[in-house]
Design an enzyme around this catalytic site. Structure first.
Site, PDB file in Angstrom:
ATOM      1  N   HIS A 185       0.819  -1.170  -0.058  1.00  0.00           N
ATOM      2  CA  HIS A 185       0.016   0.008  -0.065  1.00  0.00           C
ATOM      3  C   HIS A 185       0.750   1.262  -0.040  1.00  0.00           C
ATOM      4  O   HIS A 185       0.355   2.362   0.577  1.00  0.00           O
ATOM      5  CB  HIS A 185      -0.863  -0.008   1.194  1.00  0.00           C
ATOM      6  CG  HIS A 185      -2.475   0.565   0.817  1.00  0.00           C
ATOM      7  ND1 HIS A 185      -2.735   1.678   1.375  1.00  0.00           N
ATOM      8  CD2 HIS A 185      -3.354  -0.154   0.377  1.00  0.00           C
ATOM      9  CE1 HIS A 185      -3.985   1.647   1.223  1.00  0.00           C
ATOM     10  NE2 HIS A 185      -4.344   0.836   0.414  1.00  0.00           N
ATOM     11  N   HIS A 285      -6.738  -2.487 -11.507  1.00  0.00           N
ATOM     12  CA  HIS A 285      -7.092  -2.007 -10.200  1.00  0.00           C
ATOM     13  C   HIS A 285      -8.666  -1.755 -10.056  1.00  0.00           C
ATOM     14  O   HIS A 285      -9.250  -1.082 -10.909  1.00  0.00           O
ATOM     15  CB  HIS A 285      -6.233  -1.000  -9.518  1.00  0.00           C
ATOM     16  CG  HIS A 285      -6.608  -0.315  -8.426  1.00  0.00           C
ATOM     17  ND1 HIS A 285      -7.123   1.007  -8.361  1.00  0.00           N
ATOM     18  CD2 HIS A 285      -6.289  -0.724  -7.233  1.00  0.00           C
ATOM     19  CE1 HIS A 285      -7.203   0.987  -6.908  1.00  0.00           C
ATOM     20  NE2 HIS A 285      -6.503   0.300  -6.235  1.00  0.00           N
TER      21      HIS A 285
END
Ligand SMILES: [Mg+2]
Length: 382
Positions: A185, A285
């Site tokens: 992340h 994504h």
């Protein structure tokens, strides 16, 4: 056919929907949003509408070029997300006008379905392990989890140990054959990324995502050399020009362009083709809504190097409204054996429930990501 209106709707949990109308009664939907900046992207969409109203919606490539090049300044999350949602809506219009799914217009599908993965939340090892078991019981064969909580540029090894323990518990809980992706992340900086990537290697991960932020790709050569685990990134890259140096450096195995952030179907198709020429996979994504997911599946349908699709059904962000709430055809995403079928309806395949969208837009949202701090008071990447 002429474009007559671009209407935007800010809807919970954190999305922005766009409807483009035409003088022939055909309309299309897109999802132009970057999480946390919906109002900014909405303003960009309306600025672009000055040019688009009165134009023929079927000239998608030309409109894309004008939206990208015609404003002089280009690229970045806001402008490319605005273009992305407009582009999705234009493809939806074209497909609906011709009565065919978008993938039919892109050369026809080269797969019937694609593997999907589900997010698991939770921070404590036992909690994450239980979450992983639940996901597998719901039929998924792949899952993704966050690698760590906040991690300072150089931090203590007990945090590395905790991250490794979480992954170990998940691997033990689901067995050897479930795909586990671990998302760093962008929370991890180069010094700790090297340690973490190396220590996670025994768990045979499907991929590690954003081991460092995508603006630090020069660190990836070193990091990737420490592990055979495939490396993925791309949710914070917005065009072919952003992706080209990543491909040239040969440090990434999987690109994750976001169909709502990186210029839409038109641009992501080209990014997927560039990746194919470097023998790099794509895994679009998509923690967003139903229109974004439908756009991803249209691209997956025609991209040989696509292998898995992110999707947000039941994700923790979606507490107020989930993926199918805004669709009239609730069966549009058919999940079976860990895969989802490519939608076969006209356009993107999702029939948006406009009345419900209007209703929920009255509430809207002001979603923002959390702001974290390290123990010393300095800002921590979320
Ligand atoms: Mg990510």
């Amino acid at each position: 056919m002429k474009i007559t209106a671009l209407k935007t709707f800010i809807v919970p949990p954190r999305w922005l929907f766009l409807k483009i109308e035409t003088d022939e009664g055909v309309s299309g939907w897109g999802e132009p949003v970057i999480e946390g900046r919906a109002l900014t992207v909405e303003a960009a969409v309306h600025e672009m509408s000055d040019y688009l109203i009165g134009q023929d919606p079927r000239r998608i490539e030309d409109h894309w070029q004008v939206m990208y090049r015609g404003g002089f300044y280009r690229g970045g999350p806001i402008l490319m997300s605005a273009i992305a949602g407009i582009d999705q809506a234009l493809w939806d219009i074209k497909g609906r006008a011709l009565g065919v799914p978008v993938h039919e217009l892109l050369g026809g599908q080269c797969r019937d379905r694609i593997k999907v993965y589900s997010w698991i939340g939770g921070d404590r090892p036992a909690e994450v392990a239980q979450g992983a078991k639940d996901v597998v019981e719901r039929g998924f064969t792949a899952l993704k989890m966050n690698g760590t909580e906040e991690l300072q540029i150089v931090d203590s090894h007990d945090k590395i140990d905790a991250a490794v323990e979480r992954v170990a518990m998940v691997r033990e809980a689901v067995g050897p054959n479930i795909g586990i992706a671990v998302d760093f992340h962008g929370r991890v900086h180069r010094p700790m990324a090297r340690a973490l990537v190396k220590e996670l290697e025994p768990y045979r991960l499907m991929f590690i995502e954003e081991p460092v932020l995508s603006e630090n790709t020069e660190a990836l050569r070193d990091i990737a050399s420490l592990s055979s685990t495939p490396i993925a990134l791309g949710e914070r890259l917005f065009s072919r020009w952003d992706f080209k140096s990543v491909l040239e450096q040969a440090v990434v195995d999987i690109l994750q362009p976001d169909l709502s952030h990186a210029g839409g179907i038109t641009e992501c198709r080209k990014i997927a083709s560039m990746a194919e020429a470097y023998d790099v996979a794509i895994a679009p994504h998509c923690p967003l809504g139903p229109i974004a997911l439908a756009a991803c599946l249209q691209l997956d349908a025609v991209s040989y190097n696509a292998f898995i699709q992110e999707q947000s059904l039941g994700i923790h962000y979606n507490a107020s409204n989930d993926l199918l709430d805004y669709a009239q055809n609730k069966d549009v995403f058919r999940y079976e054996n860990g895969m989802v079928d490519i939608p076969s309806g006209p356009g993107l395949g999702v029939d948006v429930d406009e009345e419900y969208v209007i209703e929920r837009a009255k509430e809207g949202h002001r979603w923002r990501n959390p702001i974290w701090r390290h123990a010393d008071g300095s800002f921590a990447e979320w």
